[in-house]
Design a protein around this motif. Structure first.
Motif, mmCIF file in Angstrom:
data_model
loop_
_atom_site.group_PDB
_atom_site.id
_atom_site.type_symbol
_atom_site.label_atom_id
_atom_site.label_comp_id
_atom_site.label_asym_id
_atom_site.label_seq_id
_atom_site.Cartn_x
_atom_site.Cartn_y
_atom_site.Cartn_z
ATOM 1 N N GLY A 1 7.252 -0.191 1.226
ATOM 2 C CA GLY A 1 7.338 1.524 1.402
ATOM 3 C C GLY A 1 8.321 1.829 2.367
ATOM 4 O O GLY A 1 8.917 0.908 3.210
ATOM 5 N N GLY A 2 9.195 2.808 1.918
ATOM 6 C CA GLY A 2 10.332 3.296 2.924
ATOM 7 C C GLY A 2 11.658 2.281 3.010
ATOM 8 O O GLY A 2 12.007 1.990 1.835
ATOM 9 N N ASP A 3 12.130 1.878 3.984
ATOM 10 C CA ASP A 3 12.884 1.001 4.143
ATOM 11 C C ASP A 3 12.533 -0.465 4.452
ATOM 12 O O ASP A 3 11.649 -0.506 5.262
ATOM 13 N N PRO B 1 -3.734 8.608 9.124
ATOM 14 C CA PRO B 1 -2.636 7.807 8.791
ATOM 15 C C PRO B 1 -2.526 7.681 7.126
ATOM 16 O O PRO B 1 -3.680 7.868 6.534
ATOM 17 N N PRO B 2 -1.527 7.532 6.461
ATOM 18 C CA PRO B 2 -0.036 7.418 7.117
ATOM 19 C C PRO B 2 0.496 8.708 7.647
ATOM 20 O O PRO B 2 0.642 9.748 6.741
ATOM 21 N N ALA B 3 0.918 8.871 8.668
ATOM 22 C CA ALA B 3 1.685 9.894 9.216
ATOM 23 C C ALA B 3 2.452 9.544 10.159
ATOM 24 O O ALA B 3 2.517 8.696 10.833
ATOM 25 N N LEU B 4 3.497 10.523 10.430
ATOM 26 C CA LEU B 4 4.674 10.381 11.218
ATOM 27 C C LEU B 4 4.628 11.480 12.236
ATOM 28 O O LEU B 4 4.008 12.915 11.824
ATOM 29 N N VAL C 1 8.074 8.765 15.438
ATOM 30 C CA VAL C 1 7.069 7.922 15.735
ATOM 31 C C VAL C 1 6.556 7.285 14.523
ATOM 32 O O VAL C 1 5.709 8.208 14.098
ATOM 33 N N TYR C 2 6.370 6.261 13.945
ATOM 34 C CA TYR C 2 5.728 5.603 12.929
ATOM 35 C C TYR C 2 4.496 5.125 13.445
ATOM 36 O O TYR C 2 4.314 4.633 14.628
ATOM 37 N N MET C 3 3.371 4.969 12.706
ATOM 38 C CA MET C 3 2.100 4.239 12.992
ATOM 39 C C MET C 3 1.631 4.840 14.275
ATOM 40 O O MET C 3 0.951 4.088 15.050
ATOM 41 N N GLY C 4 1.663 6.223 14.489
ATOM 42 C CA GLY C 4 1.317 6.575 15.881
ATOM 43 C C GLY C 4 0.243 7.420 16.090
ATOM 44 O O GLY C 4 -0.337 8.128 16.992
ATOM 45 N N TYR D 1 0.849 -1.214 -0.011
ATOM 46 C CA TYR D 1 0.009 -0.088 -0.067
ATOM 47 C C TYR D 1 0.783 1.126 -0.182
ATOM 48 O O TYR D 1 0.623 2.254 -0.717
ATOM 49 N N LEU D 2 1.889 1.218 0.663
ATOM 50 C CA LEU D 2 2.765 2.445 0.809
ATOM 51 C C LEU D 2 3.952 2.614 -0.297
ATOM 52 O O LEU D 2 4.530 3.727 -0.409
ATOM 53 N N ALA D 3 3.887 1.724 -1.123
ATOM 54 C CA ALA D 3 4.932 2.000 -2.187
ATOM 55 C C ALA D 3 4.364 2.519 -3.161
ATOM 56 O O ALA D 3 3.067 2.164 -3.669
#
Ligand code: SAH
Length: 516
Positions: A93-95, A232-235, A175-178, A40-42
């Motif tokens: 997504g991301g790393d 979300p998605p947010a940091l 913070v991821y997924m917060g 989803y995040l890619a």
């Protein structure tokens, strides 16, 4: 019998969202993938690198929404595909190794004896900070950063995070997924000694045109996020470095940031306009109003190709006419040598240049680059009793063949390609306009205007005006602009000289003047 060769699985970090932020290695692997399992995040835009015949599998996993596949299913899928001998890219997504369950996936591969490789990616924490104008470390503010997951309830006694230590243990916290647990996270940080006045930023869809960010302190951020409706998605970025944003916020300050621009183009045209607008921060929606396709039957052309030497003229009236004519010629096992008999005419310079690429020099170019211009130049030459072949679109203006016939020429029109309106896009465009999300529409030719209008299918002038009421219209030149005004709409932007870079410049100026 030799043992079947096993494939290999590449866990590739897709980066945070902007498709330009994948690594060179990651792109290289996508270009050679036979199977791609993506999240989803890619960014879906990365899939354009994947070969057309590759298998694309969406693995889903959106927080809170029913998962498309469970983690166990994904693990098994990777093993199974590799065992069929395929090159598999697992795009994450991301790393892949930062809160991405990449570790679990390669453990399973390793246990199953499947070869694998891991390609790191730009993780969303550093991207979100950078794209929100926050240096994640800074000599004067902090010498340490911690990445945490906010997915766990921090009040749980068996939490894996030692909040008492982390609250003041690192200068910057990301913070991821917060988002869901934000109220408890901030309460916990304050309870464990972090200053309630500590600045906090929350960044959603970082590095994409949809990016949104808000700033507050540990005391205020919960209310701010709730009021602004950030989901979300947010940091969450906590620390003194957040203060630097005022000076550094470069991404959201680009002139077209947050502007939703509908770009109407034919799919075959290069996307210089989109690139120029996106470079300035625009959120472009491409509506390819025309799609070019081969015709169903080449019966007419095939027959004429057999007797090309009987023709006095072949007229090329468009780039696609040239392209599809030669494709068919080659399919029949012929080439440019078959065209040495007839004279070759091109409607304009670009068409003549393309002909030359196929090995044929145009004998005749009109003074004025239109169908009428070409007809006139040919009439000057005398066409009576001459055989003329026109390979062109299935539906096109009849002015050229009719004028020539009127002057006594034997004209054969051979349809070699057709214009079609892409399906499915109609509803999407209508919805975008209805919801008032569109800031601007750009037109680069009269036919893009006509196709746009037929796609919008407003039914009446007043309905069209209602849909386009808040929408700025930018056109490339006076002829396109006239088509817009002829249809009852107003043109807001038109560059002095009619090129794509000038159009981009004019659009940037327009918004810069509105919000100096
Ligand atoms: N492996 C990923 C993280 C996956 S966990 C990485 O390295 O970035 C999923 C969480 O990442 C989301 O809940 C959100 O907190 C964060 N995230 C991922 N992409 C993001 C983006 N573009 N903007 C903001 N947050 C993002």
């Amino acid at each position: 019998m030799s043992k079947k060769r096993n494939g290999k699985v590449y866990l590739v970090g897709a980066g945070p969202g902007d498709p330009g932020l994948i690594t060179v290695r990651g792109k290289f692997l996508l270009e050679r993938a036979e199977v791609v399992v993506y999240d989803y995040l890619a960014s879906p835009k990365l899939l354009k690198h994947v070969p057309q015949d590759a298998e694309l599998i969406y693995a889903g996993k959106k927080g809170g929404v029913k998962h498309t596949h469970t983690q166990e299913e994904i693990n098994q899928m990777l093993v199974d595909w590799a065992k069929t001998g395929k090159n598999v890219v697992r795009l994450k997504g991301g790393d892949p190794f930062i809160f991405g369950r990449g570790g679990e996936e390669v453990e399973v591969l390793s246990k199953s004896g499947v070869d694998f490789e891991v390609v790191p990616g730009v993780t969303s924490a550093t991207a979100a900070a950078t794209y929100a104008g926050i240096p994640i470390t800074h000599r004067e503010y902090t010498a340490s950063v911690a990445f945490l997951t906010g997915h766990e309830d921090p009040t749980k006694p068996d939490s894996n995070i030692d909040w008492a230590k982390i609250a003041t243990g690192a200068g910057t916290l990301v913070v991821y997924m917060g988002i869901k647990n934000l109220p408890i996270i901030v309460k916990n940080l304050v309870a464990h000694g972090r200053d309630p006045k500590t600045p906090v930023a929350v960044v959603r869809w970082a590095s994409t045109p949809e990016q949104r960010s808000v700033v507050g302190t540990l005391e205020t951020i919960t209310d701010i996020v709730r009021e602004s409706g950030i989901k979300p998605p947010a940091l969450i970025i906590v620390g003194e470095v957040v203060k630097l944003r005022d000076a550094i916020n470069w991404f959201e300050k680009r002139p077209l940031f947050g502007k939703r621009i509908v770009v109407t183009r034919t799919r075959e045209q290069a996307s210089d306009l989109m690139a120029g607008l996106e470079e300035n921060g625009g959120n472009c929606l491409e509506f390819s109003t025309i799609k070019i396709e081969p015709v169903e039957s080449y019966e007419v052309l095939d027959e004429e190709l057999e007797r090309l030497e009987e023709y006095h003229w072949i007229l090329f009236t468009s780039l696609n006419g040239v392209k599809y004519f030669f494709e068919r010629l080659y399919t029949k096992g012929m080439d440019a040598r078959s065209m040495k008999g007839p004279g070759i005419a091109a409607v304009g310079k670009a068409t003549a240049d393309l002909l030359l690429e196929y090995g044929v020099r145009a004998d005749l170019l009109p003074a004025v680059f239109t169908g009428e211009g070409l007809a006139e130049t040919l009439l000057d030459q005398g066409v009576e009793g001459r055989n003329v072949l026109i390979p062109r679109a299935e539906k096109a203006r009849e002015i050229l063949p009719e004028t020539l016939r009127g002057a006594g020429a034997q004209v054969t029109v051979a349809p070699v390609y057709k214009n079609v309106s892409p399906e499915g896009k109609r509803e999407q465009l209508r919805e975008e306009l209805e919801s008032g999300k569109v800031d601007m529409v750009t037109f680069t030719s009269s036919s893009t205007v006509r196709n746009f209008l037929s796609m919008v299918d407003a039914g009446s002038d007043s309905e069209l005006k209602r849909l386009m009421h808040e929408v700025t219209i930018a056109t490339i030149g006076p002829i396109t602009a006239k088509t817009v005004t002829d249809n009852g709409l107003e043109v807001d932007i038109q560059p002095g000289s009619h090129t794509i870079p000038d159009l981009v410049h004019e659009i940037v100026e327009y918004y810069s003047n509105m919000h100096p």
